[in-house]
Scaffold this active site. Sequence first.
Site, PDB file in Angstrom:
ATOM      1  N   ASP A 112      13.072  -2.530   1.287  1.00  0.00           N
ATOM      2  CA  ASP A 112      11.674  -2.415   0.887  1.00  0.00           C
ATOM      3  C   ASP A 112      11.610  -2.123  -0.606  1.00  0.00           C
ATOM      4  OD1 ASP A 112       8.922  -2.389   1.253  1.00  0.00           O
ATOM      5  OD2 ASP A 112       8.863  -0.251   1.668  1.00  0.00           O
ATOM      6  N   HIS A 119      -0.156  -0.155  -7.583  1.00  0.00           N
ATOM      7  CA  HIS A 119       0.193   0.833  -6.563  1.00  0.00           C
ATOM      8  C   HIS A 119       1.043   1.952  -7.150  1.00  0.00           C
ATOM      9  CE1 HIS A 119       1.511   2.588  -2.789  1.00  0.00           C
ATOM     10  NE2 HIS A 119       2.770   2.344  -3.104  1.00  0.00           N
ATOM     11  N   GLU A 183       0.893   0.378   4.945  1.00  0.00           N
ATOM     12  CA  GLU A 183       1.174  -0.265   3.666  1.00  0.00           C
ATOM     13  C   GLU A 183       1.105  -1.766   3.872  1.00  0.00           C
ATOM     14  OE1 GLU A 183       3.892   2.977   1.268  1.00  0.00           O
ATOM     15  OE2 GLU A 183       4.897   1.239   2.141  1.00  0.00           O
ATOM     16  N   GLU A 185       1.933  -5.234   3.018  1.00  0.00           N
ATOM     17  CA  GLU A 185       3.031  -5.824   2.259  1.00  0.00           C
ATOM     18  C   GLU A 185       3.262  -7.270   2.679  1.00  0.00           C
ATOM     19  OE1 GLU A 185       6.560  -3.498   1.868  1.00  0.00           O
ATOM     20  OE2 GLU A 185       5.523  -1.583   2.217  1.00  0.00           O
ATOM     21  N   ASP A 217       4.318  -1.641   6.572  1.00  0.00           N
ATOM     22  CA  ASP A 217       5.351  -0.613   6.571  1.00  0.00           C
ATOM     23  C   ASP A 217       4.681   0.744   6.770  1.00  0.00           C
ATOM     24  OD1 ASP A 217       8.010   0.147   6.439  1.00  0.00           O
ATOM     25  OD2 ASP A 217       7.893   0.616   4.314  1.00  0.00           O
ATOM     26  N   ARG A 221       3.054  10.140   5.420  1.00  0.00           N
ATOM     27  CA  ARG A 221       3.084  10.650   4.044  1.00  0.00           C
ATOM     28  C   ARG A 221       3.522  12.116   3.966  1.00  0.00           C
ATOM     29  NH1 ARG A 221       3.330   6.045   1.167  1.00  0.00           N
ATOM     30  NH2 ARG A 221       1.529   4.703   1.542  1.00  0.00           N
ATOM     31  N   GLN A 224       7.278  12.156   4.572  1.00  0.00           N
ATOM     32  CA  GLN A 224       7.899  11.539   3.403  1.00  0.00           C
ATOM     33  C   GLN A 224       7.913  12.490   2.204  1.00  0.00           C
ATOM     34  OE1 GLN A 224       5.802   8.041   2.117  1.00  0.00           O
ATOM     35  NE2 GLN A 224       7.157   7.642   0.381  1.00  0.00           N
ATOM     36  N   LYS A 237       9.456   6.772   6.955  1.00  0.00           N
ATOM     37  CA  LYS A 237       9.259   5.320   6.936  1.00  0.00           C
ATOM     38  C   LYS A 237       9.946   4.606   8.091  1.00  0.00           C
ATOM     39  CE  LYS A 237       7.463   4.585   2.643  1.00  0.00           C
ATOM     40  NZ  LYS A 237       6.361   3.684   2.294  1.00  0.00           N
ATOM     41  N   THR A 241       8.110  -0.632  11.396  1.00  0.00           N
ATOM     42  CA  THR A 241       7.672  -1.608  10.398  1.00  0.00           C
ATOM     43  C   THR A 241       7.223  -2.838  11.169  1.00  0.00           C
ATOM     44  OG1 THR A 241       9.236  -0.809   8.734  1.00  0.00           O
ATOM     45  CG2 THR A 241       8.349  -3.022   8.425  1.00  0.00           C
ATOM     46  N   GLU A 344      -3.884   5.519  -1.440  1.00  0.00           N
ATOM     47  CA  GLU A 344      -4.633   5.109  -2.635  1.00  0.00           C
ATOM     48  C   GLU A 344      -6.128   5.005  -2.366  1.00  0.00           C
ATOM     49  OE1 GLU A 344      -2.750   1.812  -5.125  1.00  0.00           O
ATOM     50  OE2 GLU A 344      -1.738   1.608  -3.190  1.00  0.00           O
TER      51      GLU A 344
END
Length: 395
Positions: A112, A119, A183, A185, A217, A221, A224, A237, A241, A344
């Site tokens: 990844d 971002h 996320e 992606e 993904d 948070r 993490q 993470k 996925t 975000e």
Amino acid sequence: MPDNDPTGLYGLSNLPYGVFTTADAPDHRRIGVRYGDAVVDLGAAATALGSPHAALLTAPTLNPLLAAGRTVWSAVRADLRGWLTERPDELTLLPLSDVTLHLPFEVADYVDFYASEHHATNVGRIFRPDGAPLTPNWKHLPIGYHGRAGTVVVSGTPVVRPQGQRRTPDGPVFGPSQRLDIEAEVGFVVGAPSTLGEPVPQSAFRDHVFGVCLLNDWSARDIQAWEYVPLGPFLGKSFATSVSAWITPLEALDAARCAPPERTHPLLDYLADDTADPGGLDLRITVTLNGTTIAEPPFSAMYWTAPQQLAHMTVNGASLRAGDLFASGTVSGPEPHQRGCLLELTWSGENPVELPDGRRTFLEDGDEVVLTAWAPGPDGSRIGLGEVAGKVCKA
């Protein structure tokens, strides 16, 4: 016969690959190609029409086809387009609603990246408000990490809320993540392998990368944030996925190729942009949460391109295997509605997202996230990327 409207998302210009089963043969996995709202049984077609590649196309996964290389990929695609145009009555087409879709390839390795400047800048401002948003190396190399291949799952697979350690004012505690995120992606599926010790240059990207898929993904948070210093993402993470059930051939995206953003720092030779063969892709992504659109991230804004990521991933001599998957990292644009994750979008929970069923800072149990996307195709058509859907289940 499905409508072959050239503006359709899954017409002759697209033809993405997947793996399916039917209710009468639930253990018999077959390679299929999406055509409109139908699925072509590619193995049956190859066998009936005498394809020299029938052995590859009757496999239960895409991996043998991936390993066969670009010449075979192009030949199979050309044959399929010819069959659909000239011999459609000899093909087995099944309604999409009548099949069950599976993870289309066995994932070898998963990497990844962190390729969106928007971002990375937003995350830097959230976590380092008094420092530089970007780390000193960010404009000089594509930052990435090796993830967990065994928890890559196909679209529609429920996502169980992960548990783990998280930090509180009273010290670390164990329990379900309270800041579960997505996320948005784009994933790139490697086909032809490479030799250990031999880097793969950007010029060989199209020889090694088979196709493209949407990818979510999922990220815890709070887990993490507590674990990732100094070595990077791990349990926050690795729990899931999600990828699309359909892999769009790279060849189908020729009309979507575009130049990356203007460079602000000189690049080393192996990462230098080839202006004659731009590495960017114009993909228009939409993120919905419980049916409400919350973001529309533009992939064309990504600072680092997929060819640069592949070149960097192998520059130390690391080899590629058929079924390797590498992801772009969160796709975000310069505008607030173009941010590809809740971290975000809500600015770490300060500005909740408004939904018909309430406000969200991070995901709640029962929430469903769906990623969709399209890209410009030839002659004004559009190429659809298979959706990625996932619903959050209680820990």
